[in-house]
Design a protein around this motif. Structure first.
Motif, PDB file in Angstrom:
ATOM      1  N   PRO A  98      -5.120 -60.554 -44.985  1.00 42.03           N
ATOM      2  CA  PRO A  98      -4.496 -61.808 -44.556  1.00 42.03           C
ATOM      3  C   PRO A  98      -3.043 -61.615 -44.132  1.00 42.03           C
ATOM      4  O   PRO A  98      -2.455 -60.548 -44.378  1.00 42.03           O
ATOM      5  CB  PRO A  98      -4.550 -62.655 -45.815  1.00 42.03           C
ATOM      6  CG  PRO A  98      -4.403 -61.656 -46.926  1.00 42.03           C
ATOM      7  CD  PRO A  98      -4.931 -60.331 -46.433  1.00 42.03           C
ATOM      8  N   GLY A  99      -2.481 -62.625 -43.542  1.00 42.79           N
ATOM      9  CA  GLY A  99      -1.069 -62.571 -43.178  1.00 42.79           C
ATOM     10  C   GLY A  99      -0.698 -63.646 -42.184  1.00 42.79           C
ATOM     11  O   GLY A  99      -1.547 -64.434 -41.758  1.00 42.79           O
ATOM     12  N   THR A 100       0.561 -63.682 -41.871  1.00 42.29           N
ATOM     13  CA  THR A 100       1.049 -64.674 -40.910  1.00 42.29           C
ATOM     14  C   THR A 100       1.887 -64.007 -39.824  1.00 42.29           C
ATOM     15  O   THR A 100       2.369 -62.892 -39.991  1.00 42.29           O
ATOM     16  CB  THR A 100       1.923 -65.743 -41.603  1.00 42.29           C
ATOM     17  OG1 THR A 100       2.892 -65.087 -42.407  1.00 42.29           O
ATOM     18  CG2 THR A 100       1.089 -66.682 -42.446  1.00 42.29           C
ATOM     19  N   ASP A 101       2.017 -64.720 -38.752  1.00 38.04           N
ATOM     20  CA  ASP A 101       2.725 -64.237 -37.573  1.00 38.04           C
ATOM     21  C   ASP A 101       4.049 -64.989 -37.480  1.00 38.04           C
ATOM     22  O   ASP A 101       4.089 -66.201 -37.695  1.00 38.04           O
ATOM     23  CB  ASP A 101       1.850 -64.539 -36.354  1.00 38.04           C
ATOM     24  CG  ASP A 101       2.367 -63.880 -35.094  1.00 38.04           C
ATOM     25  OD1 ASP A 101       1.627 -63.064 -34.536  1.00 38.04           O
ATOM     26  OD2 ASP A 101       3.497 -64.195 -34.671  1.00 38.04           O
ATOM     27  N   HIS A 102       5.109 -64.279 -37.124  1.00 36.78           N
ATOM     28  CA  HIS A 102       6.418 -64.956 -37.124  1.00 36.78           C
ATOM     29  C   HIS A 102       6.551 -65.956 -35.975  1.00 36.78           C
ATOM     30  O   HIS A 102       7.400 -66.835 -36.020  1.00 36.78           O
ATOM     31  CB  HIS A 102       7.551 -63.935 -37.090  1.00 36.78           C
ATOM     32  CG  HIS A 102       7.634 -63.166 -35.815  1.00 36.78           C
ATOM     33  ND1 HIS A 102       6.836 -62.081 -35.551  1.00 36.78           N
ATOM     34  CD2 HIS A 102       8.406 -63.325 -34.721  1.00 36.78           C
ATOM     35  CE1 HIS A 102       7.135 -61.598 -34.358  1.00 36.78           C
ATOM     36  NE2 HIS A 102       8.075 -62.331 -33.821  1.00 36.78           N
ATOM     37  N   ALA A 103       5.709 -65.821 -34.947  1.00 36.18           N
ATOM     38  CA  ALA A 103       5.632 -66.826 -33.877  1.00 36.18           C
ATOM     39  C   ALA A 103       7.005 -67.203 -33.317  1.00 36.18           C
ATOM     40  O   ALA A 103       7.463 -68.334 -33.463  1.00 36.18           O
ATOM     41  CB  ALA A 103       4.925 -68.074 -34.387  1.00 36.18           C
ATOM     42  N   GLY A 104       7.615 -66.208 -32.685  1.00 35.93           N
ATOM     43  CA  GLY A 104       8.998 -66.328 -32.225  1.00 35.93           C
ATOM     44  C   GLY A 104       9.430 -67.681 -31.703  1.00 35.93           C
ATOM     45  O   GLY A 104      10.222 -68.387 -32.332  1.00 35.93           O
ATOM     46  N   ILE A 105       8.908 -68.057 -30.556  1.00 38.14           N
ATOM     47  CA  ILE A 105       9.410 -69.271 -29.912  1.00 38.14           C
ATOM     48  C   ILE A 105       9.052 -70.509 -30.733  1.00 38.14           C
ATOM     49  O   ILE A 105       9.864 -71.400 -30.934  1.00 38.14           O
ATOM     50  CB  ILE A 105       8.846 -69.392 -28.485  1.00 38.14           C
ATOM     51  CG1 ILE A 105       9.257 -68.160 -27.663  1.00 38.14           C
ATOM     52  CG2 ILE A 105       9.359 -70.644 -27.807  1.00 38.14           C
ATOM     53  CD1 ILE A 105       8.646 -68.113 -26.282  1.00 38.14           C
ATOM     54  N   ALA A 106       7.824 -70.539 -31.255  1.00 39.06           N
ATOM     55  CA  ALA A 106       7.366 -71.714 -31.990  1.00 39.06           C
ATOM     56  C   ALA A 106       8.248 -71.977 -33.202  1.00 39.06           C
ATOM     57  O   ALA A 106       8.675 -73.109 -33.442  1.00 39.06           O
ATOM     58  CB  ALA A 106       5.912 -71.519 -32.416  1.00 39.06           C
ATOM     59  N   THR A 107       8.510 -70.924 -33.957  1.00 37.79           N
ATOM     60  CA  THR A 107       9.302 -71.100 -35.167  1.00 37.79           C
ATOM     61  C   THR A 107      10.740 -71.474 -34.828  1.00 37.79           C
ATOM     62  O   THR A 107      11.330 -72.371 -35.428  1.00 37.79           O
ATOM     63  CB  THR A 107       9.270 -69.816 -36.011  1.00 37.79           C
ATOM     64  OG1 THR A 107       7.925 -69.411 -36.158  1.00 37.79           O
ATOM     65  CG2 THR A 107       9.900 -70.040 -37.363  1.00 37.79           C
ATOM     66  N   GLN A 108      11.295 -70.768 -33.841  1.00 33.28           N
ATOM     67  CA  GLN A 108      12.661 -71.092 -33.454  1.00 33.28           C
ATOM     68  C   GLN A 108      12.759 -72.551 -33.009  1.00 33.28           C
ATOM     69  O   GLN A 108      13.714 -73.247 -33.336  1.00 33.28           O
ATOM     70  CB  GLN A 108      13.138 -70.155 -32.347  1.00 33.28           C
ATOM     71  CG  GLN A 108      14.555 -70.466 -31.928  1.00 33.28           C
ATOM     72  CD  GLN A 108      15.217 -69.317 -31.180  1.00 33.28           C
ATOM     73  OE1 GLN A 108      15.134 -68.165 -31.594  1.00 33.28           O
ATOM     74  NE2 GLN A 108      15.873 -69.630 -30.086  1.00 33.28           N
ATOM     75  N   ASN A 109      11.742 -73.013 -32.292  1.00 35.09           N
ATOM     76  CA  ASN A 109      11.742 -74.412 -31.861  1.00 35.09           C
ATOM     77  C   ASN A 109      11.776 -75.379 -33.035  1.00 35.09           C
ATOM     78  O   ASN A 109      12.481 -76.386 -33.003  1.00 35.09           O
ATOM     79  CB  ASN A 109      10.507 -74.718 -31.002  1.00 35.09           C
ATOM     80  CG  ASN A 109      10.655 -74.165 -29.590  1.00 35.09           C
ATOM     81  OD1 ASN A 109      11.738 -73.738 -29.196  1.00 35.09           O
ATOM     82  ND2 ASN A 109       9.559 -74.161 -28.853  1.00 35.09           N
ATOM     83  N   VAL A 110      11.017 -75.041 -34.072  1.00 36.81           N
ATOM     84  CA  VAL A 110      10.969 -75.924 -35.244  1.00 36.81           C
ATOM     85  C   VAL A 110      12.361 -76.028 -35.879  1.00 36.81           C
ATOM     86  O   VAL A 110      12.846 -77.118 -36.182  1.00 36.81           O
ATOM     87  CB  VAL A 110       9.947 -75.395 -36.277  1.00 36.81           C
ATOM     88  CG1 VAL A 110      10.092 -76.125 -37.600  1.00 36.81           C
ATOM     89  CG2 VAL A 110       8.535 -75.566 -35.737  1.00 36.81           C
ATOM     90  N   VAL A 111      12.986 -74.892 -36.058  1.00 32.40           N
ATOM     91  CA  VAL A 111      14.298 -74.909 -36.719  1.00 32.40           C
ATOM     92  C   VAL A 111      15.354 -75.513 -35.792  1.00 32.40           C
ATOM     93  O   VAL A 111      16.279 -76.196 -36.248  1.00 32.40           O
ATOM     94  CB  VAL A 111      14.666 -73.491 -37.200  1.00 32.40           C
ATOM     95  CG1 VAL A 111      16.051 -73.467 -37.828  1.00 32.40           C
ATOM     96  CG2 VAL A 111      13.628 -73.000 -38.205  1.00 32.40           C
ATOM     97  N   GLU A 112      15.199 -75.301 -34.499  1.00 31.91           N
ATOM     98  CA  GLU A 112      16.132 -75.937 -33.557  1.00 31.91           C
ATOM     99  C   GLU A 112      16.027 -77.462 -33.630  1.00 31.91           C
ATOM    100  O   GLU A 112      17.020 -78.157 -33.506  1.00 31.91           O
ATOM    101  CB  GLU A 112      15.864 -75.457 -32.129  1.00 31.91           C
ATOM    102  CG  GLU A 112      16.536 -74.133 -31.830  1.00 31.91           C
ATOM    103  CD  GLU A 112      16.365 -73.694 -30.382  1.00 31.91           C
ATOM    104  OE1 GLU A 112      15.360 -74.100 -29.753  1.00 31.91           O
ATOM    105  OE2 GLU A 112      17.227 -72.959 -29.881  1.00 31.91           O
TER     106      GLU A 112
END
Length: 887
Positions: A79-93
RNA sequence: GGACGAAUAGCUCAGCUGGUUAGAGCACUUGAUUUACAUUCAAGGGGUCGAAGGUUCAAAUCCUUCUUCGUCCACCA
């Protein structure tokens, strides 16, 4: 033991998901005595919350993993997760913007701190949700694509590819999202048809009064960056204009008319404006003709100083303004509506701008070669196979991969530039590419180095998932166990994913597998359908049509969610809430059947071994149900092995509900005191739990715990062994005959509207001793199942007045109905029946009379037809006699 | 523009290598129930297998054309 009349999944689900994890049942290790079976999870985005697509994807994997575990494989589900660059940055932005700030206000370090905080706080959300679904992952190994160890692999891969000459930097037109302000790969630009316009613009010919060349464009604002107009050299209309000079309106730049084969004379006016800095085709033309590249846009989509009066306008604002102004100058010839595909950012859906910028690319062709071969030669198989072509088609036309992103969340590109400290020479312009932070410039020794600002595409890390999750490339030499694990589990067995991920991920993993491991990453790729709503639209938050799997788990249970999804998963799924009732009802059925058995059976019966029982000691229904179980078991296994999960569930459903509950349990209702009946019931039940466990792990584990305590957890039991000897063809055939008889009587009952209060009797008239013996031996069962008061079996055709009749096989049921029967109606019914049989018979005889058929058809088909014909003849004869008896 | 797929009961689909009278679930009709389960049970109605040709002893199944939908890919400005 008391069980509630309902399966209370709420009380059960969490207990078992905890129990499984706490007991470490799913932890995999190297076991040379066993065959490995490994699956790597498609790592969900850390920003993700479980949606139906995840639920489907992970249920499929879990079924396979649990099944293989029971079949004795050493199973690993990573198992694991992906850091999902743009998606995650968008959330924090978005969080930042609530404070009225942008990432540039807080700076890179602070932004990264916030991103990691966010990840710490919310990054396990989806992992916890997967546990609720029952996913039997090896949770100890949970990986994240930005783990330190994993990041080392990413940097190492970058360096290796760079050193091989497969990574290069260059200025090209890429897909640019002006909102995210980053480059996107071709796959990340989603093309959607948009209703737009085709604008016809006039470019005056220099030195000629009122002479123009008209060009057509969908993006008129880009004319500000035009550096030529191109025509096809074969186009007679424009031959005379080639090499002439035009005046580009609004900016008064002089541009040439050039000739290029690329231009399609049939489209628009046959003359194309050339904007090398804002269009991929024009870019290529610009290179061919050595044109100037005029970039008119800031990265945020606002026009820059090269746009003259339009500076400061947004691109769409500028479009309007340019058109207005050209119109005033009488240089706008016309506007035609025009539908065309426009790229959109796959994360924020902003219209993508083709934009000229300096990016890093991977040269894909050399990587694609072995990956193509592997699929062509069948080393990797797609299920269903139609996806093979989709994959091959894409790989054959593969294009270079833009891997740099102008965001901050991700693996920073391991490239440094020498800024120098005065003594810097020419050589220092070469970038320093290194997996570790370099101390000084290898050319001039300067310690003043600056790392590339960009990060890598998220998929540049996920394409290493099947081996980087094991700790590859093992730079820590002491890490021997991890190496052994990789050697044992790699290549992994199957990959489960959605069709849209084939290019993003599957193809790239295959390429990385060959490049870095020298072997395929997995041998099977199972592509499942897309989950849609009842109207066929994709489920999405923005459409508001999504059904939350967690809500289904709360209201119907995790097993219901799993079972319902899978039984509908033959292709794309059309889901509404009611669709989950089938799973809920079935789980409840399993529960209640177990409840019935538990109420009647003492636990000591549990040691009964279905496979070893002496069949001769058993009654017909018991022999039948055991045989049915093994037939089903074999088919379910075969279906799962072929990735036909919905078929496997249908088989289970049919067996357990229609055979075991509706027939077997009904036939034994009054015979619990018999010696073998409770044992068979319990034996079949226990074995069914095993067979059903991969599909409905919670209810089966709970019931197993109640019924078979002491045998250990169900999830690690062995799959029931199958052999042909366990089948009982004769019992199946006999039981089918009796089921037909019972059904026939029931039909008559309904047709004559005989309520349960009325008792009827039935006389069975048989032609063979065998049939008579069969009926005699099972009279009690027939009486109970058909609700008959009395039954007799005779060998002569009784002439009974006012009787309803039914024929099943060679057995005739005669049910005297006394006053209730309407002789005319019954006569008509029998006549209709006889007519139908007669027609069938005629068709059959015609076929049997056909010499070609007898000659060419396989012998067994002919034999079967003959048998059938004989049976039909008998039937028709019987029916005629019945009619006669009614006269 | 290219590639691929689908069309079977009112709805969602199964039907795999051509071979009994084309199946299931939901919905519908009728009836049952002091019984493990109304999240139940029984019985029933409902189909010219998208259209037209062809191959074959035999076609829902194989071939051709057409129609209608769907998905993916593609730089037609």
């Amino acid at each position: 033991m008391e069980l509630s009349p309902r399966f209370n999944f709420n009380e059960v689900d969490e207990k078992w998901s905890k129990f499984w994890v706490e007991n470490n049942f799913f932890h995999a290790h190297v076991d040379p005595a066993k065959k490995p079976y490994a699956v790597v999870i498609p790592p969900p985005n850390v920003t993700g919350i479980l949606h139906m697509g995840h639920a489907l994807n992970n249920t499929l994997q879990d079924i396979m993993i649990r099944y293989k575990r029971m079949r004795g494989f050493e199973t690993l589900w990573m198992p694991g997760t992906d850091h999902a660059g743009i998606a995650t940055q968008n959330v924090v932005e978005r969080q930042l913007s609530k404070e009225g700030k942008t990432r540039h206000d807080v700076g890179r370090d602070e932004m990264l701190r916030r991103l990691w905080d966010w990840k710490k706080q919310y990054g396990d959300t989806i992992i916890n949700q997967l546990k609720k679904l029952g996913a039997s992952c090896d949770w100890e190994r949970t990986r994240f694509t930005m783990d330190e160890e994993y990041s080392k692999a990413v940097r190492s891969v970058f360096v290796r590819l760079y050193e091989k000459g497969l990574i290069y930097q260059g200025e090209y037109i890429i897909n640019w999202c002006p909102r995210c302000q980053t480059a996107l790969s071709d796959e990340e630009a989603e093309h959607r048809d948009l209703q737009g316009n085709l604008y016809y613009l006039r470019y005056p010919i220099k030195g000629e009064e009122n002479a123009f060349i008209t060009v057509a464009t969908t993006r008129p604002e880009t004319m500000l960056g035009d550096t030529a107009v191109a025509v096809n050299p074969k186009d007679k209309r424009y031959k005379k204009y080639i090499d002439k000079t035009l005046t580009l309106p609004l900016v008064d730049r002089e541009i040439k008319v050039i000739a290029d084969e690329f231009v399609d004379s049939k489209f628009g006016t046959g003359a194309v404006k050339v904007t090398p800095a804002h269009d991929p085709n024009d870019f290529a033309m610009g290179k061919r003709h050595k044109l100037e590249f005029v970039n008119i846009m800031h990265p945020n989509g606002v026009l820059n100083e090269r746009a003259g009066d339009f500076e400061g306008m947004d691109r769409f604002e500028a479009r309007e303004a340019v058109i207005e102004e050209l119109s005033e100058l009488k240089l706008l010839e016309k506007i035609e509506p025009h539908t065309h595909a426009v790229g959109h950012c796959y994360r924020c859906h902003t219209v993508v701008e083709p934009y000229l910028s300096k990016q890093w690319f991977v040269r894909m062709e050399p990587l694609a070669k072995p990956a193509l071969e592997a699929v062509r030669k069948g080393k990797i198989k797609f299920y269903p196979s139609l996806w093979t072509k989709v994959y091959l088609n894409w790989m054959e036309n593969i294009r270079d991969w833009c891997i740099s992103r102008q965001i901050w969340w991700g693996h920073r590109i391991p490239v440094w530039y020498c800024v120098g400290d005065g003594q810097c020479k020419l050589a220092c312009k070469e970038p320093i590419v290194s997996a570790t932070v370099p101390e000084k410039c290898p050319h001039c020794g300067s310690g003043n180095l600056k790392q590339d600002e960009d990060v890598l595409d998220t998929w540049f890390s996920s394409w290493l998932w099947p081996f980087a999750t094991f700790g590859w490339p093992f730079e820590d030499k002491a890490n021997k166990p991890a190496r052994e694990e990789l050697a044992y589990f790699y290549p992994t067995a199957s990959l489960f994913t959605a069709p849209e991920i084939i290019f993003f991920w599957v193809a790239r993993m295959i390429m990385a597998g060959f490049e870095f491991m020298g072997d395929i990453p997995f041998s099977d790729v199972y592509i499942h359908g897309t989950v849609r709503d009842a109207k066929g639209r994709k489920m999405s938050k923005s459409l508001g049509n999504a059904i939350d799997p967690l809500e289904i788990i709360r209201e119907y249970g995790a097993d219901a969610l799993r079972f319902s999804l899978i039984i509908n998963s033959g292709q794309d799924l059309f889901i509404s809430k009611e669709k989950f009732e089938i799973g809920r009802n079935f789980a409840n059925k399993v529960w209640n059947a177990s409840r019935l058995i538990l109420m009647r059976v003492s636990h000591s019966s549990a040691d009964f071994d279905l496979a070893k029982v002496d069949r001769r000691a058993l009654d017909l229904p018991s022999r039948w149900i055991i045989s049915r179980f093994y037939v089903t078991l074999e088919k379910v296994g075969a279906a799962v092995d072929r990735y036909r999960f919905s078929e496997a569930e249908s088989l289970i459903y049919e067996f357990f509900w229609s055979n075991f509950c509706d027939w077997y349990l009904e036939t034994i209702k009054d015979r619990w005191a018999d010696e073998n009946v409770p044992k068979v019931a319990l034996g079949v039940l226990e074995n069914s739990f095993k067979m059903m466990h991969p599909f409905m792990p919670f209810v089966t584990e709970e019931l197993w715990d109640k019924i078979s305590k002491g045998k250990g957890a169900l999830c690690i039991q062995g799959w029931p062994a199958f052999s042909r000897k366990l089948l009982d063809k004769e019992a199946e055939k006999d039981m089918e005959a009796l089921r037909g008889v019972v059904s026939a009587v029931r039909t008559v009952r309904t047709q004559w509207n005989i309520t349960s209060g009325q008792t009827i009797s039935c006389c069975f008239i048989v032609r063979t001793r065998k049939d008579a013996a069969l009926l005699e031996a099972n009279l009690v069962m027939i009486k109970n199942m058909a609700r008959l008061e009395s039954v007799t079996v005779g060998q002569t055709l009784a002439k009974v007045k006012n009787a309803a009749t039914a024929l099943v096989g060679g057995i005739k049921c005669v049910i005297p109905l006394g006053g209730v029967i309407d002789v005319d109606k019954e006569k008509k019914r029998i006549l209709d029946q006889a007519g139908e049989q007669q027609r069938l018979l005629e068709g059959l005889e015609k076929r049997l009379g056909n010499k070609e058929f007898v000659k060419k058809a396989p012998a067994e088909v002919v034999a079967k037809e003959k048998e059938r014909s004989a049976a039909l003849q008998a039937k028709v004869r019987e029916l005629k006699q019945v009619i006669a008896s009614l006269e």
